[in-house]
Design an enzyme around this catalytic site. Structure first.
Site, PDB file in Angstrom:
ATOM      1  N   GLU A 133       0.858  -1.193   0.000  1.00 24.29           N
ATOM      2  CA  GLU A 133       0.000   0.000   0.000  1.00 24.29           C
ATOM      3  C   GLU A 133       0.884   1.229   0.000  1.00 24.29           C
ATOM      4  O   GLU A 133       1.854   1.301   0.757  1.00 24.29           O
ATOM      5  CB  GLU A 133      -0.892  -0.016   1.262  1.00 24.29           C
ATOM      6  CG  GLU A 133      -1.645   1.294   1.487  1.00 24.29           C
ATOM      7  CD  GLU A 133      -2.581   1.276   2.715  1.00 24.29           C
ATOM      8  OE1 GLU A 133      -2.944   0.178   3.190  1.00 24.29           O
ATOM      9  OE2 GLU A 133      -2.915   2.371   3.194  1.00 24.29           O
ATOM     10  N   GLU A 138      -2.712  11.728   2.798  1.00 26.47           N
ATOM     11  CA  GLU A 138      -3.529  11.163   3.869  1.00 26.47           C
ATOM     12  C   GLU A 138      -3.288  11.919   5.168  1.00 26.47           C
ATOM     13  O   GLU A 138      -2.174  12.340   5.461  1.00 26.47           O
ATOM     14  CB  GLU A 138      -3.182   9.680   4.089  1.00 26.47           C
ATOM     15  CG  GLU A 138      -4.106   9.011   5.086  1.00 26.47           C
ATOM     16  CD  GLU A 138      -3.730   7.565   5.407  1.00 26.47           C
ATOM     17  OE1 GLU A 138      -2.579   7.185   5.184  1.00 26.47           O
ATOM     18  OE2 GLU A 138      -4.613   6.832   5.885  1.00 26.47           O
TER      19      GLU A 138
HETATM   20  C1  LIG Z   1      -9.271   4.746   3.291  1.00 28.97           C
HETATM   21  O1  LIG Z   1      -7.946   5.064   3.091  1.00 28.97           O
HETATM   22  C2  LIG Z   1      -6.961   4.630   3.971  1.00 28.97           C
HETATM   23  C3  LIG Z   1      -5.674   4.906   3.280  1.00 28.97           C
HETATM   24  O2  LIG Z   1      -4.636   4.781   4.050  1.00 28.97           O
HETATM   25  C4  LIG Z   1      -7.071   3.166   4.336  1.00 28.97           C
HETATM   26  O3  LIG Z   1      -6.190   2.818   5.364  1.00 28.97           O
HETATM   27  C5  LIG Z   1      -8.474   2.848   4.711  1.00 28.97           C
HETATM   28  O4  LIG Z   1      -8.603   1.446   4.881  1.00 28.97           O
HETATM   29  C6  LIG Z   1      -9.405   3.306   3.640  1.00 28.97           C
HETATM   30  N1  LIG Z   1     -10.748   2.961   3.935  1.00 28.97           N
HETATM   31  C7  LIG Z   1     -11.428   2.274   3.039  1.00 28.97           C
HETATM   32  C8  LIG Z   1     -12.790   1.899   3.361  1.00 28.97           C
HETATM   33  O5  LIG Z   1     -10.974   1.983   1.971  1.00 28.97           O
END
Ligand SMILES: *[C@@H]1O[C@H](CO)[C@@H](O)[C@H](O)[C@H]1NC(C)=O
Ligand SMILES: *[C@@H]1O[C@H](CO)[C@@H](O)[C@H](O)[C@H]1NC(C)=O
Length: 316
Positions: A133, A138
């Site tokens: 990832e 963020e």
């Molecule tokens: C939203 O973005 C963050 C990115 O770091 C991630 O950790 C998180 O799981 C995300 N939530 C969803 C629902 O994708």
């Protein structure tokens, strides 16, 4: 598939011979995002106080909107929620295409701001965290600056000293370590995130991923050093001319080909959840009440909780 992969390998080495020159393979703008991304009405794995809706619902409720070079993604800012019902409607979109070695350039006018918000622009491989990832943009609760972070399988670490303008906050990328903190690097400028990002008119985020490193850059809207190929969204770019990134993740103790797989681009906006909603993180940001109560009771607190993308271009 094997042929396809081999073809790319050949292309990759041809590109490498030209230095860091890339050709544009995708350009997303306005309603083009609806064709190249899908809306994921899934439950938030990070336990946010949101209800991710599908594209038809998002369009009907104006949680997404496009016109010309504007593409908006937002959460609901009109509904008072019942504490026993679902969370605030919001959106999570994922690119249909996946990318290996590439550069992504995001031209963003506005990003979600406000207490409880946890917006993210990121890329993720399959079978998380095995496919890796990369968080490009963020943060939580308006807290500047931006932090770029990798999350991986165990064994990927970053050297403490490296060529970047940002500040490393953790060097172990293992998603199983330190409560999934990942290996993060904070950008040097406060206008890289939240209200300060927005009042400057946003700017450009760029991420370059190769088989030997990952780099992330940020230029604010009026930053004189923004490279002209970034600013103009040129059909060809040369990352060698972009200067030092704020975050540099070399592959010296982290084989990029082992820890990072074909990745989708994801843009999401969650509220509260594991990071933004942690009671100490929320309170330290000077945010009122409890995170979940604040989200339930104050829809008008989310009028600025939106992304406005001017475009997104991908180079390979
Ligand atoms: C939203 O973005 C963050 C990115 O770091 C991630 O950790 C998180 O799981 C995300 N939530 C969803 C629902 O994708
Ligand atoms: C939808 O949102 C856009 C962008 O914020 C706004 O310009 C437009 O007026 C909204 N449409 C409706 C029907 O509210």
């Amino acid at each position: 598939m094997v042929r396809f992969v081999l073809g790319l390998t050949v292309l990759g080495s041809a590109t490498a011979a030209l230095g860091a020159t890339y050709a544009q393979s995708d350009s997303h703008q306005g309603d083009g995002f609806y064709k190249s991304f899908n809306f994921q009405a899934i439950s938030d794995p990070t336990h946010g106080r949101v209800n991710y809706v599908d594209m038809a619902t998002a369009q009907a409720d104006n949680l997404t909107y496009s016109s010309g070079d504007t593409f908006i993604l937002r959460c609901d800012d009109t509904t008072v929620l019942s504490s026993s019902g679902p969370g605030r409607n919001s959106v999570r979109i994922q690119s249909n295409k996946q990318y290996l070695d590439h550069v992504s350039v995001f031209n963003i006018r506005h990003m979600p701001e406000g207490c409880a918000t946890w917006p993210a622009v990121w890329e993720v491989g399959g079978d998380w965290p095995a496919g890796g990832e990369v968080d490009i943009l963020e943060g939580v609760n308006n807290q500047s600056p931006n932090q770029a972070t990798l999350h991986t399988n165990p064994g990927c670490t970053m050297p403490s000293s490296r060529s970047q303008t940002g500040t490393s906050v953790n060097n172990d990328c293992d998603a199983d370590a330190d409560n999934n903190a990942g290996c993060g690097v904070q950008a040097p400028s406060s206008n890289s995130y939240g209200p300060a990002f927005n009042s400057a008119g946003g700017g450009w985020y760029a991420m370059e991923r190769t088989s030997s490193f990952i780099k992330v850059w940020f230029w604010s809207r009026n930053d004189g050093s923004v490279p002209s190929d970034v600013k103009n969204g040129d059909t060809s770019i040369d990352t060698d001319n972009w200067g030092k990134p704020f975050a540099y993740f070399p592959g010296t103790s982290c084989s990029m080909t082992e820890y990072f797989d074909w990745a989708n681009i994801v843009i999401n906006l969650t509220l509260c959840g594991d990071w933004a909603g942690s009671s100490s993180v929320y309170a330290d940001a000077g945010c009122p009440s409890s995170c979940v109560d604040y989200v339930n009771e104050n829809p008008s607190a989310f009028t600025e909780a939106y992304f406005d993308f001017q475009w997104l271009k991908i180079y390979e």
